[in-house]
Design a protein around this motif. Sequence first.
Motif, PDB file in Angstrom:
ATOM      1  N   PRO A  46       0.773  42.370   4.147  1.00  0.00           N
ATOM      2  CA  PRO A  46       0.217  43.331   5.113  1.00  0.00           C
ATOM      3  C   PRO A  46      -0.577  44.465   4.464  1.00  0.00           C
ATOM      4  O   PRO A  46      -1.331  45.153   5.148  1.00  0.00           O
ATOM      5  N   ASN A  47      -0.424  44.635   3.161  1.00  0.00           N
ATOM      6  CA  ASN A  47      -1.144  45.708   2.459  1.00  0.00           C
ATOM      7  C   ASN A  47      -2.369  45.210   1.705  1.00  0.00           C
ATOM      8  O   ASN A  47      -2.814  45.853   0.762  1.00  0.00           O
ATOM      9  N   ASP A  48      -2.920  44.097   2.130  1.00  0.00           N
ATOM     10  CA  ASP A  48      -4.130  43.569   1.507  1.00  0.00           C
ATOM     11  C   ASP A  48      -5.339  44.296   2.122  1.00  0.00           C
ATOM     12  O   ASP A  48      -5.837  43.921   3.180  1.00  0.00           O
ATOM     13  N   ASP A  49      -5.764  45.364   1.461  1.00  0.00           N
ATOM     14  CA  ASP A  49      -6.843  46.195   2.000  1.00  0.00           C
ATOM     15  C   ASP A  49      -8.142  45.416   2.177  1.00  0.00           C
ATOM     16  O   ASP A  49      -8.893  45.650   3.120  1.00  0.00           O
ATOM     17  N   ASN A  50      -8.386  44.454   1.298  1.00  0.00           N
ATOM     18  CA  ASN A  50      -9.616  43.673   1.410  1.00  0.00           C
ATOM     19  C   ASN A  50      -9.631  42.824   2.684  1.00  0.00           C
ATOM     20  O   ASN A  50     -10.674  42.671   3.318  1.00  0.00           O
ATOM     21  N   ALA A  51      -8.494  42.293   3.078  1.00  0.00           N
ATOM     22  CA  ALA A  51      -8.426  41.510   4.315  1.00  0.00           C
ATOM     23  C   ALA A  51      -8.717  42.408   5.518  1.00  0.00           C
ATOM     24  O   ALA A  51      -9.469  42.026   6.420  1.00  0.00           O
ATOM     25  N   TRP A  52      -8.134  43.607   5.527  1.00  0.00           N
ATOM     26  CA  TRP A  52      -8.416  44.550   6.624  1.00  0.00           C
ATOM     27  C   TRP A  52      -9.899  44.914   6.642  1.00  0.00           C
ATOM     28  O   TRP A  52     -10.529  44.954   7.706  1.00  0.00           O
ATOM     29  N   PHE A  53     -10.457  45.176   5.461  1.00  0.00           N
ATOM     30  CA  PHE A  53     -11.877  45.532   5.382  1.00  0.00           C
ATOM     31  C   PHE A  53     -12.750  44.384   5.883  1.00  0.00           C
ATOM     32  O   PHE A  53     -13.709  44.596   6.635  1.00  0.00           O
ATOM     33  N   THR A  54     -12.429  43.167   5.482  1.00  0.00           N
ATOM     34  CA  THR A  54     -13.218  42.009   5.893  1.00  0.00           C
ATOM     35  C   THR A  54     -13.145  41.809   7.402  1.00  0.00           C
ATOM     36  O   THR A  54     -14.156  41.471   8.040  1.00  0.00           O
ATOM     37  N   TYR A  85     -11.210  49.299   9.409  1.00  0.00           N
ATOM     38  CA  TYR A  85     -11.575  50.111   8.247  1.00  0.00           C
ATOM     39  C   TYR A  85     -10.527  51.202   8.014  1.00  0.00           C
ATOM     40  O   TYR A  85     -10.185  51.505   6.869  1.00  0.00           O
ATOM     41  N   ASP A  86     -10.030  51.798   9.104  1.00  0.00           N
ATOM     42  CA  ASP A  86      -8.979  52.816   8.966  1.00  0.00           C
ATOM     43  C   ASP A  86      -7.783  52.251   8.205  1.00  0.00           C
ATOM     44  O   ASP A  86      -7.237  52.897   7.315  1.00  0.00           O
TER      45      ASP A  86
END
Length: 187
Positions: free
Chosen positions: A66-74, A93-94
């Motif tokens: 759940p802390n994969d920032d790149n997945a959230w960004f994508t 993005y947030d």
Amino acid sequence: VVTTQRPALKGVQAGTGDRTIEPDWQARAAIQGEIRALYESASRCRVKHDIKSAEKDLFKILELDPNDDNAWFTLGEMAYYPAKDYAKAIKYYDKAISINSTKKHYFYRRGMAKYYLKGYESAKDDFISAIRIDPEHAPASLWLGSCLENLGETDLARENYLKAREHLAYRESVKIALKRMERREKV
């Protein structure tokens, strides 16, 4: 972690011979392999414009980490373009920024989404954050100038436009922006 010639410790599974292996390491390696495969699949889906399948792969990644920032960004990128769902993009993005606030392009893209929703003050803050991370980030300077222009801060807008103009790729955009400002000032 592989060690040699040591006795097995609590939480460590005995291997063959004189080697011991931590089970957590094996599980983490398997998860990382699965995440890499899901990223590759999501990338292929995006190239084919199969956004639903790409999103599905990215959400599977987030189930694993759940802390994969790149997945959230994508996910934010896919909401931003081609969907142009800027409010949804901002939410993703947030999340990416809450996990990793060291990436200039996270702030820059969130600023762009806010800009297109006419949230110039908030977009301005994101462009400033991107520039703090990388003072030479010309796109952030260009769009910061546009935010400032829309907010009526023409002197600061001009400064940021001129900073962006230092980069060859933005000279024509800056030229157009400065001419637009001149026309507005004459009226």
